[in-house]
Structures are given as C-alpha cells and as structure tokens.
Design an enzyme around this catalytic site. Structure first.
Site, PDB file in Angstrom:
ATOM      1  N   ASP A  97       0.839  -1.198   0.000  1.00 52.55           N
ATOM      2  CA  ASP A  97       0.000   0.000   0.000  1.00 52.55           C
ATOM      3  C   ASP A  97       0.873   1.246   0.000  1.00 52.55           C
ATOM      4  OD1 ASP A  97      -2.799   1.230   0.562  1.00 52.55           O
ATOM      5  OD2 ASP A  97      -1.434   2.227   1.965  1.00 52.55           O
TER       6      ASP A  97
ATOM      7  N   TYR B 124       3.161   9.627  -0.176  1.00 49.84           N
ATOM      8  CA  TYR B 124       4.208   9.057   0.680  1.00 49.84           C
ATOM      9  C   TYR B 124       5.631   9.284   0.148  1.00 49.84           C
ATOM     10  CZ  TYR B 124       0.129   6.466   2.469  1.00 49.84           C
ATOM     11  OH  TYR B 124      -1.103   6.116   2.965  1.00 49.84           O
TER      12      TYR B 124
ATOM     13  N   LYS C 201      -2.498   5.951  -4.648  1.00 47.34           N
ATOM     14  CA  LYS C 201      -3.642   6.820  -4.377  1.00 47.34           C
ATOM     15  C   LYS C 201      -3.432   8.194  -4.980  1.00 47.34           C
ATOM     16  CE  LYS C 201      -3.814   4.621   0.210  1.00 47.34           C
ATOM     17  NZ  LYS C 201      -2.443   4.575   0.738  1.00 47.34           N
TER      18      LYS C 201
ATOM     19  N   HIS D 292      -7.504   9.316  -2.347  1.00 45.18           N
ATOM     20  CA  HIS D 292      -6.884   9.252  -1.015  1.00 45.18           C
ATOM     21  C   HIS D 292      -7.748   9.894   0.075  1.00 45.18           C
ATOM     22  CE1 HIS D 292      -2.607   9.007   0.923  1.00 45.18           C
ATOM     23  NE2 HIS D 292      -3.527   8.750   1.810  1.00 45.18           N
TER      24      HIS D 292
ATOM     25  N   SER E  94     -10.761   6.132  -0.257  1.00 44.48           N
ATOM     26  CA  SER E  94     -10.185   6.077   1.082  1.00 44.48           C
ATOM     27  C   SER E  94     -10.686   7.274   1.878  1.00 44.48           C
ATOM     28  CB  SER E  94      -8.654   6.108   0.977  1.00 44.48           C
ATOM     29  OG  SER E  94      -8.071   6.127   2.255  1.00 44.48           O
TER      30      SER E  94
HETATM   31  P1  NAP Z   1       0.167   0.776  11.774  1.00 47.34           P
HETATM   32  O1  NAP Z   1       0.422  -0.216  10.718  1.00 47.34           O
HETATM   33  O2  NAP Z   1      -1.065   0.679  12.577  1.00 47.34           O
HETATM   34  O3  NAP Z   1       1.370   0.827  12.806  1.00 47.34           O
HETATM   35  C1  NAP Z   1       2.675   1.000  12.394  1.00 47.34           C
HETATM   36  C2  NAP Z   1       3.530   1.323  13.603  1.00 47.34           C
HETATM   37  O4  NAP Z   1       3.496   0.253  14.535  1.00 47.34           O
HETATM   38  C3  NAP Z   1       4.942   1.536  13.195  1.00 47.34           C
HETATM   39  O5  NAP Z   1       5.460   2.597  13.966  1.00 47.34           O
HETATM   40  C4  NAP Z   1       5.639   0.231  13.548  1.00 47.34           C
HETATM   41  O6  NAP Z   1       6.972   0.480  13.904  1.00 47.34           O
HETATM   42  C5  NAP Z   1       4.809  -0.270  14.732  1.00 47.34           C
HETATM   43  N1  NAP Z   1       4.695  -1.732  14.712  1.00 47.34           N
HETATM   44  C6  NAP Z   1       4.432  -2.509  13.639  1.00 47.34           C
HETATM   45  N2  NAP Z   1       4.382  -3.808  13.966  1.00 47.34           N
HETATM   46  C7  NAP Z   1       4.634  -3.853  15.300  1.00 47.34           C
HETATM   47  C8  NAP Z   1       4.757  -4.935  16.208  1.00 47.34           C
HETATM   48  N3  NAP Z   1       4.629  -6.188  15.789  1.00 47.34           N
HETATM   49  N4  NAP Z   1       5.011  -4.639  17.517  1.00 47.34           N
HETATM   50  C9  NAP Z   1       5.158  -3.360  17.901  1.00 47.34           C
HETATM   51  N5  NAP Z   1       5.079  -2.291  17.074  1.00 47.34           N
HETATM   52  C10 NAP Z   1       4.816  -2.544  15.779  1.00 47.34           C
HETATM   53  O7  NAP Z   1       0.170   2.286  11.223  1.00 47.34           O
HETATM   54  P2  NAP Z   1       0.267   3.090   9.892  1.00 47.34           P
HETATM   55  O8  NAP Z   1       1.581   2.941   9.229  1.00 47.34           O
HETATM   56  O9  NAP Z   1      -0.170   4.440  10.252  1.00 47.34           O
HETATM   57  O10 NAP Z   1      -0.842   2.440   8.959  1.00 47.34           O
HETATM   58  C11 NAP Z   1      -0.554   1.341   8.112  1.00 47.34           C
HETATM   59  C12 NAP Z   1      -0.535   1.742   6.652  1.00 47.34           C
HETATM   60  O11 NAP Z   1      -1.837   2.180   6.262  1.00 47.34           O
HETATM   61  C13 NAP Z   1       0.353   2.935   6.307  1.00 47.34           C
HETATM   62  O12 NAP Z   1       1.720   2.576   6.261  1.00 47.34           O
HETATM   63  C14 NAP Z   1      -0.237   3.353   4.989  1.00 47.34           C
HETATM   64  O13 NAP Z   1       0.221   2.466   3.947  1.00 47.34           O
HETATM   65  C15 NAP Z   1      -1.728   3.160   5.241  1.00 47.34           C
HETATM   66  N6  NAP Z   1      -2.406   4.394   5.730  1.00 47.34           N
HETATM   67  C16 NAP Z   1      -3.320   4.971   4.902  1.00 47.34           C
HETATM   68  C17 NAP Z   1      -3.983   6.130   5.293  1.00 47.34           C
HETATM   69  C18 NAP Z   1      -4.987   6.763   4.396  1.00 47.34           C
HETATM   70  O14 NAP Z   1      -5.340   7.935   4.586  1.00 47.34           O
HETATM   71  N7  NAP Z   1      -5.482   6.040   3.418  1.00 47.34           N
HETATM   72  C19 NAP Z   1      -3.716   6.715   6.543  1.00 47.34           C
HETATM   73  C20 NAP Z   1      -2.803   6.071   7.361  1.00 47.34           C
HETATM   74  C21 NAP Z   1      -2.175   4.911   6.960  1.00 47.34           C
HETATM   75  P3  NAP Z   1       8.207  -0.308  13.193  1.00 47.34           P
HETATM   76  O15 NAP Z   1       8.214   0.070  11.757  1.00 47.34           O
HETATM   77  O16 NAP Z   1       9.389   0.193  13.933  1.00 47.34           O
HETATM   78  O17 NAP Z   1       7.934  -1.774  13.410  1.00 47.34           O
HETATM   79  C1  WDT Z   2      -7.081  11.764   8.483  1.00 47.84           C
HETATM   80  C2  WDT Z   2      -6.085  12.687   8.725  1.00 47.84           C
HETATM   81  C3  WDT Z   2      -7.111  11.074   7.290  1.00 47.84           C
HETATM   82  C4  WDT Z   2      -1.073  10.157   6.786  1.00 47.84           C
HETATM   83  C5  WDT Z   2      -5.105  12.919   7.760  1.00 47.84           C
HETATM   84  C6  WDT Z   2      -6.138  11.311   6.326  1.00 47.84           C
HETATM   85  C7  WDT Z   2      -1.925  11.247   6.613  1.00 47.84           C
HETATM   86  C8  WDT Z   2      -2.943  10.149   4.758  1.00 47.84           C
HETATM   87  C9  WDT Z   2      -1.133   9.063   5.969  1.00 47.84           C
HETATM   88  C10 WDT Z   2      -2.077   9.061   4.931  1.00 47.84           C
HETATM   89  C11 WDT Z   2      -5.157  12.241   6.579  1.00 47.84           C
HETATM   90  C12 WDT Z   2      -2.857  11.223   5.603  1.00 47.84           C
HETATM   91  N1  WDT Z   2      -0.269   7.937   6.199  1.00 47.84           N
HETATM   92  O1  WDT Z   2      -0.334   6.927   5.521  1.00 47.84           O
HETATM   93  O2  WDT Z   2       0.557   7.998   7.102  1.00 47.84           O
HETATM   94  O3  WDT Z   2      -4.569  12.388   4.128  1.00 47.84           O
HETATM   95  O4  WDT Z   2      -3.262  13.735   5.650  1.00 47.84           O
HETATM   96  O5  WDT Z   2      -2.176   8.031   4.099  1.00 47.84           O
HETATM   97  S1  WDT Z   2      -3.940  12.512   5.384  1.00 47.84           S
END
Ligand code: NAP
Ligand code: WDT
Length: 326
Positions: free
Chosen positions: A51, A56, A85, A118, A167
């Site tokens: 993803d 990013y 996205k 996005h 999204s």
């Molecule tokens: P997440 O996957 O919920 O958490 C990632 C964090 O948790 C990282 O800091 C990681 O650190 C830590 N972590 C991972 N596995 C772990 C484990 N087994 N034990 C302890 N800590 C652990 O958060 P996210 O990156 O915010 O969300 C996931 C993905 O969703 C993003 O990378 C992105 O691709 C997507 N996303 C999309 C949107 C959107 O608006 N569409 C928004 C936010 C995120 P380490 O790397 O050090 O392990």
């Molecule tokens: C709520 C607040 C939804 C970070 C901010 C979306 C921020 C999109 C990530 C992302 C936003 C945003 N990410 O993956 O860490 O669009 O600013 O995908 S944001």
C-alpha cells in the site's frame, strides 16, 4: 521464502486482493532507502499486497524493490498487488490520469492493481502536498467528487489501474458515488482507519451491504513519530485486553490487522506497517488464528471512538468525512 499463501478477498469487479497488506508510510525522518529494504524483505516473508500513495514520496523506492524481486525470480508482476492513491491536489478530473501516470513513471511499472481517491477533500492545485494561504490555512478546491470518479473509471478502462476505490470516505460520500447517474464501476474498497478502538462496525456493515471491502489502516494503532498524529491517545498495542486475548492464543499481541478489519468476521482487508525485520515477520502470522466468540465480545468492548488520524487542517472543509457517525 515462505510457503504461506495469503488469503484473498474477491473484489466487486472480479479481481482478488490479498487481505493482509504491507503499509509503507513512514515519518519524514525515516530514510527512503529503508522502505526499499523493507519491501524486499516483506516479499521474501510472503507479503504480496503493498500500500502506497503519491503522498508518501516513496514510490520510486517501492518500484525498485518490486522490480528487483521480479528480476531475481522471487515473484512475477502478477503475483504482486500494488495500491497507489491520487492526492487531494489532483482531484480535478483532468488531473487524475496524470497523477496515476506520475506514480507509474516513478514505479517503472505499467499498471497499479488498485488506485484510490486518497481523501474526499480537493486541495488547491499546487506543487505543495498541503497548499496553505498566508495564514497557514489549507486552501481547498471546489471539485465534484462524482466528476473525479468518472476520471477514475477511465483509469480502469485504460488498464493503468486494474481496480479503483476510495479512502477516508464516510457513508454519505460513498452513497454520493454509488448514486451517481451512469455509474460504470463501484468503488471496490474504502480504506479507512479501523482497529479495536475504532471498530467501524456501522461503516463496515454498510460497505458489506454494497459489496465494498473495508480495508483497515492504522490497524495496529499506528504510532508516534508521525507528525500529524494526536499525542494524547492511549497506545493500542499496550491495551491489557488485547494482551490477554493474544496470550490465550499464545501470540504476541500486534497481530490484529486482519482480525480487526472484519477479517475475523469475514470480508475485510487490513494493512500493517513495519520496517523492522522481526516485526515484518511477526505481523505476517495473522492468517492461522481464529477468534472465539468470547474474543470478539471483548474486542467489541474496546470500541471507544478513538481516531489516531484526525487532521484539523481538513476539518473546515464541508466534505470533512469524520463528523458523521459513520
Ligand atoms: P500501523 O500499521 O497501525 O502501525 C505502524 C507502527 O506500529 C509503526 O510505527 C511500527 O513500527 C509499529 N509496529 C508494527 N508492527 C509492530 C509490532 N509487531 N510490535 C510493535 N510495534 C509494531 O500504522 P500506519 O503505518 O499508520 O498504517 C498502516 C498503513 O496504512 C500505512 O503505512 C499506509 O500504507 C496506510 N495508511 C493509509 C492512510 C490513508 O489515509 N489512506 C492513513 C494512514 C495509513 P516499526 O516500523 O518500527 O515496526
Ligand atoms: C485523516 C487525517 C485522514 C497520513 C489525515 C487522512 C496522513 C494520509 C497518511 C495518509 C489524513 C494522511 N499515512 O499513511 O501515514 O490524508 O493527511 O495516508 S492525510
């Protein structure tokens, strides 16, 4: 290489998406070379769904990682499911395809498997990711999301994106697209924040009723280090109820992306981000455990409407998605 086969979910356009995806967004201070290493490692471990997004600023590195693993014979392009996205500054219909082409050029790939809107908030066309005025206020654009969706449909027709979705949409915004006169393709998914503290049961129910997959982001509760996250929230992975359930299954605890996205209840998808070798491996082990009804009950009791991703910059926009109940 892992022999574990990822479960996939059938999308409403007939394509399959591996339920567990590898998140690639990291804080700005993390060197981009790390994502390349992490993606190659993740492919070795068995992840096939990645993803990312224009936002990013890591698509060159991910493309390089994928192409290297194709070149060394580990995978074929068709084994990989890659999501990108379109960012808010490209939501004008005439810019959507351009944005996709920019991503593909960075990736050096000929198509993405999934292309998402996005955020439902159009931002002023600008080279800046977050265009602001002299008072530091985000500058919005006025774009009809239905017109943007027409442009997304053309991306699918051109073959540059196999599937298209959204999204950060709430129910009303999804309905606006579903009710669009002449709709050609429904969104295949809505990628939203979802974890035990924000279980999205209402939105999940609606998505299921429309054959739209709800893909969970921040399924591990995200983490500090990201500039935009609120700092005062409880840390999901330190929750004692989660630890207890994990211990009962003889698991370490962060293996919830699949289970919490409705995967446990059927038909969801979830993302997990880690750039750490051990945790990349650990997070992949979600596929062989099943929650009991009692587990589900305790998980339900954790729901408390906590959003890790709330950007107040967006909240002034009339289409801010997170004011509605779902
Ligand atoms: P997440 O996957 O919920 O958490 C990632 C964090 O948790 C990282 O800091 C990681 O650190 C830590 N972590 C991972 N596995 C772990 C484990 N087994 N034990 C302890 N800590 C652990 O958060 P996210 O990156 O915010 O969300 C996931 C993905 O969703 C993003 O990378 C992105 O691709 C997507 N996303 C999309 C949107 C959107 O608006 N569409 C928004 C936010 C995120 P380490 O790397 O050090 O392990
Ligand atoms: C709520 C607040 C939804 C970070 C901010 C979306 C921020 C999109 C990530 C992302 C936003 C945003 N990410 O993956 O860490 O669009 O600013 O995908 S944001």
């Amino acid at each position: 290489m892992s022999s574990v086969k990822l479960c996939s979910v059938k999308l409403n356009d007939g394509f399959f998406m591996p339920m567990l995806g590898f998140g690639t967004s990291a804080p700005n201070k993390v060197a981009k070379s790390e994502v390349q290493e992490a993606v190659m490692r993740a492919i070795d471990v068995g992840y096939r769904h990645f993803d990312s997004a224009y936002l990013y600023l890591n698509e060159e590195e991910i493309g390089r990682a994928i192409r290297k693993k194709i070149a060394d014979g580990s995978v074929k392009r068709e084994d990989i499911f890659y999501t990108s996205k379109v960012w808010g500054t490209f939501l004008r219909p005439e810019l959507v395809r351009t944005s996709l082409e920019i991503s593909l050029r960075k990736l050096q790939l000929s198509y993405v498997d999934l292309y998402l809107i996005h955020i439902p908030i159009p931002l002023k066309v600008s080279k800046k990711l977050f265009p602001k005025d002299e008072h530091g206020e985000l500058i919005f654009d006025t774009v009809d999301l239905c017109a943007t969706w027409d442009a997304m449909e053309k991306c699918k027709d051109s073959g540059l994106a196999k599937s298209i979705g959204v999204s950060n949409f709430n129910r009303k915004q999804l309905e606006r697209i579903l009710d669009k006169p002449g709709l050609k393709y429904k969104p295949v998914c809505n990628q939203v924040e979802c974890h035990p503290y924000l279980n999205q049961s209402k939105l999940l129910e609606f998505c299921k009723s429309q054959d739209i997959v709800l893909t969970a982001y921040a399924a591990l509760g995200s983490n500090s280090g990201k500039e935009w996250l609120s700092k005062n929230n409880p840390v999901l992975l330190e929750d004692p109820v989660l630890s207890a359930i994990a211990a009962r299954h003889r698991r370490t605890q962060p293996r919830w992306p699949w289970a919490t996205s409705g995967g446990g209840g059927g038909g969801g998808g979830g993302l997990a981000k880690s750039f750490d070798e051990e945790r990349i491996r650990e997070n992949f082990q979600v596929l062989d455990f099943h929650l009991t009804p009692e587990d589900m009950e305790s998980l339900d009791s954790l729901n408390r409407n906590i959003r890790y991703f709330v950007d107040l910059l967006f909240s002034r926009h009339p289409d801010f998605p997170f004011s509605d109940e779902c």
